[in-house]
Design a protein around this motif. Structure first.
Motif, PDB file in Angstrom:
ATOM      1  N   TYR A 309      -3.469  -1.226   5.746  1.00 17.70           N
ATOM      2  CA  TYR A 309      -2.959  -0.786   4.549  1.00 17.70           C
ATOM      3  C   TYR A 309      -1.405  -1.106   4.618  1.00 17.70           C
ATOM      4  CZ  TYR A 309      -7.340   1.143   3.163  1.00 17.70           C
ATOM      5  OH  TYR A 309      -8.729   1.042   2.736  1.00 17.70           O
ATOM      6  N   ALA A 310      -0.866  -1.641   5.630  1.00 15.20           N
ATOM      7  CA  ALA A 310       0.593  -1.930   5.688  1.00 15.20           C
ATOM      8  C   ALA A 310       1.017  -2.919   4.687  1.00 15.20           C
ATOM      9  CB  ALA A 310       1.037  -2.153   7.113  1.00 15.20           C
ATOM     10  N   GLU A 311       2.180  -2.691   4.077  1.00 18.56           N
ATOM     11  CA  GLU A 311       2.863  -3.696   3.310  1.00 18.56           C
ATOM     12  C   GLU A 311       3.150  -4.971   4.176  1.00 18.56           C
ATOM     13  OE1 GLU A 311       6.265  -2.209   1.407  1.00 18.56           O
ATOM     14  OE2 GLU A 311       5.266  -0.540   0.480  1.00 18.56           O
ATOM     15  N   GLU A 312       2.912  -6.215   3.213  1.00 21.44           N
ATOM     16  CA  GLU A 312       2.936  -7.708   4.049  1.00 21.44           C
ATOM     17  C   GLU A 312       4.170  -7.924   4.609  1.00 21.44           C
ATOM     18  OE1 GLU A 312       0.588 -10.000   4.775  1.00 21.44           O
ATOM     19  OE2 GLU A 312      -0.848  -8.574   4.010  1.00 21.44           O
ATOM     20  N   ASP A 313       5.328  -7.303   3.969  1.00 21.92           N
ATOM     21  CA  ASP A 313       6.759  -7.558   4.764  1.00 21.92           C
ATOM     22  C   ASP A 313       7.237  -6.509   5.698  1.00 21.92           C
ATOM     23  OD1 ASP A 313       6.871  -5.416   2.905  1.00 21.92           O
ATOM     24  OD2 ASP A 313       8.759  -6.023   2.011  1.00 21.92           O
ATOM     25  N   ARG A 314       6.385  -5.721   6.148  1.00 24.19           N
ATOM     26  CA  ARG A 314       6.429  -4.934   7.152  1.00 24.19           C
ATOM     27  C   ARG A 314       6.299  -5.189   8.651  1.00 24.19           C
ATOM     28  NH1 ARG A 314       3.011   0.860   7.984  1.00 24.19           N
ATOM     29  NH2 ARG A 314       3.954   1.501  10.227  1.00 24.19           N
ATOM     30  N   ARG A 344      -4.959 -10.213   6.652  1.00 25.43           N
ATOM     31  CA  ARG A 344      -3.954  -8.960   6.345  1.00 25.43           C
ATOM     32  C   ARG A 344      -3.021  -9.317   7.706  1.00 25.43           C
ATOM     33  NH1 ARG A 344      -4.816  -4.474   2.960  1.00 25.43           N
ATOM     34  NH2 ARG A 344      -6.694  -4.889   1.741  1.00 25.43           N
TER      35      ARG A 344
END
Length: 368
Positions: A309-314, A344
């Motif tokens: 579920y992490a944000e893509e830019d993280r 993902r």
């Protein structure tokens, strides 16, 4: 709100005239400061967690708005302690009383005592204890990069796999990472041992010593005794800088698994859920998963969820599973991980490799 965890901190606070309102005084013997504290009335909101104080001081603190939390003299552990456990604390009395007489074993039986399951005060003490462990663990790590190493308890000393897990721990710690494990025997012990050893030569010597007692079954006493002797020899070796390299985070939930001793500190929890969440959340530099069974599988998927579920830019730390055949066929979780990782960020940071050397390179290389 200021935490006071040592008498030196309390002396400094009293000396500079700071207000005592809102202080958190944790597990201190206040008998030597009684006169100073009895002279103060700015005590509203102060919280005193355990420790020692006279009935007069107890009454004075409560009269002026402080909260004083008592302990239970029957509890085998101090729920308000401000530091992590050290190996000899948990195994105190091993030689005289056997493992069943140690604080570690007594704490497990206390945690499982059916007559205490619905005792609100005991439940409170256990919860406070676990929060104290988390607080002490955070202070010990102090923002250091942590890599988690997961694996089963059945891995025997004296085997190539045990030596490989120890080599992995040593490689990671030598790269400046703190190695954190579930704190039990087997693969966990091996990784903690490798991390604690200051050199490959020391590690090789200790591996030979430990091989004489391959498992904690049938004798925890012998298994722990040879380990404690080796631990003491390791920490006596002169080093340029004595830094934190190895941390164990076990739980009394698994009463059949004694804690391993090759740690700079042991954060042992009553709640397995709190322990697992804390361990995985602190693995900021990555996670390496060795062979394991149900408990290890649970940890794998618990670590995958925030990656999924992490944000893509993280920027995400790597998750490395070691053992292609094990994780693809014997315990086939890899197909599920691959499916979850499609499209993902998870898919970019999960890896399946066949050797601990590859795993170490992936984790260390990700920090370059």
């Amino acid at each position: 709100m200021t935490e006071i965890e040592s008498l030196a901190d309390l002396d400094a606070t009293l000396a500079d005239g700071s207000a005592l309102r809102g202080l958190r005084i944790q597990d201190l013997d206040l008998t030597g400061h009684e006169a100073q504290l009895l002279a103060r009335t700015d005590l509203d909101g102060m919280v005193v967690l355990g420790g020692r104080l006279s009935p007069d001081l107890d009454a004075h603190l409560r009269l002026h708005g402080a909260l004083v939390f008592p302990t239970d003299p029957h509890a085998p552990v101090n729920p308000y302690r401000a530091t992590l456990y050290q190996p000899h604390e948990l195994y105190e009395g091993l030689a005289e009383r056997g493992y069943e007489g140690t604080p570690d074993a007594l704490a497990y039986h206390w945690s499982r005592d059916a007559t205490l399951h619905h005792d609100a005060f005991v439940s409170l003490l256990r919860a406070v204890h676990d929060d104290s462990m988390s607080d002490a663990l955070t202070e010990l790590l102090h923002g250091a990069p942590v890599v988690g190493v997961m694996g089963g308890h059945a891995l025997a000393r004296g085997t190539d796999a045990y030596a490989g897990a120890a080599g992995l721990g040593h490689r990671l710690a030598s790269a400046g990472l703190v190695v954190a494990t579930g704190g039990g025997p087997g693969a966990m012990e091996a990784a903690n041992l490798g991390a604690l050893c200051p050199s490959e030569q020391v590690l090789g010597s200790v591996l030979e010593r430990l091989a004489a007692v391959p498992s904690f079954r049938p004798s925890i006493e012998e298994w722990a005794r040879v380990a404690l002797e080796a631990h003491d020899d390791i920490v006596r070796i002169p080093v340029e800088e004595r830094s934190v390299r190895s941390v164990g985070i076990p739980t009394w939930f698994y009463g059949h698994e004694p804690p391993n001793v090759f740690c700079n500190g042991i954060a042992k929890y009553f709640s397995n859920a709190v322990r697992e969440d804390g361990l995985l959340a602190r693995a900021t530099a990555g996670l390496v998963v060795l062979h394991g069974a149900a408990g290890t599988v649970q940890e794998i998927f618990q670590s995958i969820t925030p990656l999924y579920y992490a944000e893509e830019d993280r920027t995400l730390a790597p998750l490395v599973l070691v053992g292609v055949d094990h994780w693809s066929r014997e315990v086939p979780v890899w197909p599920a991980i691959e499916a979850l990782g499609r499209d993902r960020g998870l898919g970019r940071v999960v890896h399946l490799v066949d050797s601990v050397e590859e795993a170490a390179e992936l984790v260390v290389g990700s920090r370059a």
